[in-house]
Design a protein around this motif. Structure first.
Motif, PDB file in Angstrom:
ATOM      1  N   SER A 135       0.843  -1.190   0.056  1.00 44.37           N
ATOM      2  CA  SER A 135       0.126  -0.121  -0.058  1.00 44.37           C
ATOM      3  C   SER A 135       0.876   1.146   0.045  1.00 44.37           C
ATOM      4  CB  SER A 135      -0.921  -0.022   1.091  1.00 44.37           C
ATOM      5  OG  SER A 135      -1.431   1.265   1.287  1.00 44.37           O
ATOM      6  N   ASP A 138      -0.241   3.300   3.059  1.00 47.12           N
ATOM      7  CA  ASP A 138       0.509   2.968   4.259  1.00 47.12           C
ATOM      8  C   ASP A 138       2.029   3.260   4.294  1.00 47.12           C
ATOM      9  OD1 ASP A 138      -1.899   1.973   4.851  1.00 47.12           O
ATOM     10  OD2 ASP A 138      -1.162  -0.239   4.829  1.00 47.12           O
ATOM     11  N   TYR A 142       3.304   5.474   7.533  1.00 49.40           N
ATOM     12  CA  TYR A 142       4.010   4.934   8.611  1.00 49.40           C
ATOM     13  C   TYR A 142       4.938   5.828   9.264  1.00 49.40           C
ATOM     14  CZ  TYR A 142       7.172   1.092  10.912  1.00 49.40           C
ATOM     15  OH  TYR A 142       7.859   0.417  11.678  1.00 49.40           O
ATOM     16  N   TRP A 212      -4.809   4.137  10.750  1.00 51.12           N
ATOM     17  CA  TRP A 212      -3.524   4.335  10.199  1.00 51.12           C
ATOM     18  C   TRP A 212      -3.065   3.808   8.801  1.00 51.12           C
ATOM     19  CZ3 TRP A 212      -0.155   8.529  11.507  1.00 51.12           C
ATOM     20  CH2 TRP A 212      -0.436   9.056  12.615  1.00 51.12           C
ATOM     21  N   PHE A 213      -3.551   2.192   8.760  1.00 52.94           N
ATOM     22  CA  PHE A 213      -2.949   1.618   7.846  1.00 52.94           C
ATOM     23  C   PHE A 213      -4.342   0.631   7.148  1.00 52.94           C
ATOM     24  CE2 PHE A 213       0.309   1.950  10.874  1.00 52.94           C
ATOM     25  CZ  PHE A 213       1.245   2.642  10.283  1.00 52.94           C
ATOM     26  N   GLU A 214      -4.063   0.068   5.962  1.00 54.10           N
ATOM     27  CA  GLU A 214      -5.035  -0.682   5.314  1.00 54.10           C
ATOM     28  C   GLU A 214      -4.598  -1.989   5.053  1.00 54.10           C
ATOM     29  OE1 GLU A 214      -6.195   1.726   1.917  1.00 54.10           O
ATOM     30  OE2 GLU A 214      -4.173   1.374   1.012  1.00 54.10           O
TER      31      GLU A 214
END
Length: 559
Positions: A135, A138, A142, A212-214
């Motif tokens: 991603s 992402d 990070y 925050w992330f996927e």
């Protein structure tokens, strides 16, 4: 494959040890784990006569190095270092006493079954490129996520180095006004991040991470820190704090960096012990305590060993598991019933199995291009097995909730010999596996047996084999420690590596319970200094140092 026995061999690093020379001490410390050794060193440096009594044949508690198979030295329980407080390393001059670190960089490797892998470390460009495979969003997020955690850690870290602020005694709170003011100032510095701190101590890790992330490999890899040694899933409220707990350490001033200790984790204990002995501490091993002696005046008086010997002291400190000490070693009449009840209700159920392995070659992961037998970046840090997706963690946890061992365990694997050449023969390696979930209490009255222990280890090995074919054929020896084994051999009651839960309900003012958060007990001059106290589990030494400060203050007052 040679299977490990329940008997452990001696540590490879020499220990300076002295037998008891007097029967009256300023303090006797029950248990020679790293916190007890830390407390002893600080007490002895202040001129106090200190005796450590340790039930096992060697000091260190769960921070031990043992040569279980010829030529291979294993960190038998705890296995990586980051949380050990920098002040302790400096003040006790541990580096002069053999304490040496190998920083792990890259720190994290997650292989996936589709042929890709996630590699994380201190190199921001490497992190970005690795995450971007899964991603781009992402990869961009990070560094911001890490920066947010580091800001929160700046507030939490100072809390580790002091006893919790007293709330049950207004006079004592006033006496601690400088500490109170410092804490309030640090909280004010957080600004808008204070709300994030509150959330991360109470929310599920999945809520924080999904904000925050996927991408699943990144979500699962980060979520794994939230479950280590805990009977939770990433969806459990409060699990996000365990994530924070595992990144609040440092190596040589670098926040969040973990390291291998040369010679294994026992080198920490031996360095601490030598610091204590050189300051005058006396050490007695193979010395299980039968009873902590308490006078009619409700003042601690010393200990009676199982071999009949008695040693008296002005104070006693408990580094051993607090439930064992307070419920088994002290007469019921010496502690209030309500206090004993609270202590007995502490959650101490372990969820993990530790497997120590000798192999004749490095694991070779199919997703990398590293030639066989060559140490690659994937071998430096934690290897996350069966963490392609968070669904794997949830599935394993649901089986645990039903009192069953996970059929496809979550495995965190390290290869310390990839960095430390002193713990295995050339070309051969030490592999350490931390595996979840394996309940202390199995469903339907089922008991842990040798066969069940071996079966669970086989499941863990099968998981590694998926990513590194040939791993099982490389195994020369394995030592398997279920929660029951950790209890029987190392005194970790219930098999919990933290002594008791690290949930937010059991931290700071409430660790282990509110009336003992200051390391004191209802028995005068009986103090707690183990992992069941603030700031909690992990090889920190903070509980030992903080408790020593409290005990020294009490002894100066003549209490």
């Amino acid at each position: 494959i040679r299977i490990g026995s329940r008997q452990a061999s001696r540590c490879t690093r020499k220990l300076k040890q002295t037998p008891p020379t007097v029967n009256m001490y300023d303090v006797i410390i029950v248990g020679g784990g790293h916190n007890g050794l830390t407390a002893a060193a600080y007490m002895a440096k202040e001129g106090k006569k200190v005796l450590i009594v340790e039930a096992r044949h060697k000091i260190g508690g769960a921070a031990v190095s043992e040569e279980l198979y010829p030529g291979f030295t294993f960190s038998r329980c705890s296995y990586v270092c980051s949380l050990l407080r920098p002040t302790i390393i400096k003040e006790l001059e541990l580096k002069k006493r053999g304490f040496k670190l190998y920083p792990r960089d890259p720190s994290s490797f997650t292989p996936t079954l589709d042929g890709r892998y996630l590699l994380l470390g201190s190199d921001e460009k490497m992190n970005h490129a690795s995450i971007a495979q899964f991603s781009q969003k992402d990869a961009d997020a990070y560094p911001k996520y890490e920066a947010m955690l580091e800001r929160l850690v700046q507030f939490v870290q100072p809390l580790l180095d002091d006893a919790p602020l007293p709330t049950h005694d207004i006079r004592e709170l006033v006496q601690n006004f400088p500490q109170l003011a410092k804490t309030a100032l640090n909280a004010a510095k957080l600004g808008e991040d204070f709300a994030k701190l509150v959330e991360i101590t109470t929310a599920p890790a999945s809520v924080i991470l999904q904000r925050w992330f996927e991408s699943e490999p990144l979500l699962a890899t980060l979520a794994s820190d939230s479950i280590i040694g805990a009977g939770v899933s990433p969806n459990t409220p409060g699990s996000a704090y365990v994530l924070l707990h595992h990144i609040m350490g440092e190596t040589d001033g670098k926040i969040g960096v973990w390291a291998n200790v040369e010679g294994g984790m026992g080198a920490i204990s031996n360095a601490l012990c030598n610091a204590a002995v050189e300051a005058g501490t006396e050490v007695l091993t193979n010395a299980p305590v039968e009873k902590i002696l308490v006078g009619d005046d409700q003042v601690a008086q010393g200990v009676k060993l199982k071999d009949g010997r008695t040693f008296t002291a002005k104070s006693v400190m408990v580094n051993a598991h607090l439930q064992h000490a307070l419920l088994d070693l002290i007469d019921k009449k010496s502690l209030p019933t309500d206090y004993r009840t609270e202590i007995s209700r502490l959650d101490n159920h372990g969820v993990q199995t530790k497997i120590n392995i000798a192999v004749d070659r490095l694991p070779n992961f199919t997703c990398t291009k590293t030639p066989a037998g060559v140490v690659g970046p994937e071998h430096h840090g934690t290897i996350h097995i069966n963490q392609d997706s968070s669904a794997s963690i949830i599935k394993a946890f649901k089986e645990f909730e039903n009192g069953q061992c996970s059929t496809e365990p979550i495995v965190e694997m390290t290869i310390p010999s990839a960095l430390d050449p002193t713990i295995s023969p050339e070309g051969k390696h030490v592999v350490l596996m931390f595996c979840q979930y394996s309940p202390y209490q199995l469903a339907n009255g089922q008991q842990w047996t040798d066969q069940l222990r071996e079966d669970f280890a086989d499941r863990c090995f099968n998981m590694v084999e998926r990513y590194a074919p040939g791993f099982k054929d490389s195994v020369l020896y394995r030592d398997i420690l279920t929660p029951r084994d950790l209890e029987s051999e190392f005194g970790l009651r219930g098999g919990s590596i933290f002594h008791t839960s690290m949930g937010v309900h059991n931290l700071y003012w409430n660790r282990p319970i509110s009336s003992s958060s200051s390391y004191k007990t209802p028995v005068q001059n009986l103090f707690l200094c183990g992992a069941g106290c603030h700031p909690g589990g992990g090889v920190m030494g903070a509980a030992g140092k903080n408790a020593a400060r409290v005990a020294l203050k009490a002894l100066r007052r003549g209490r």
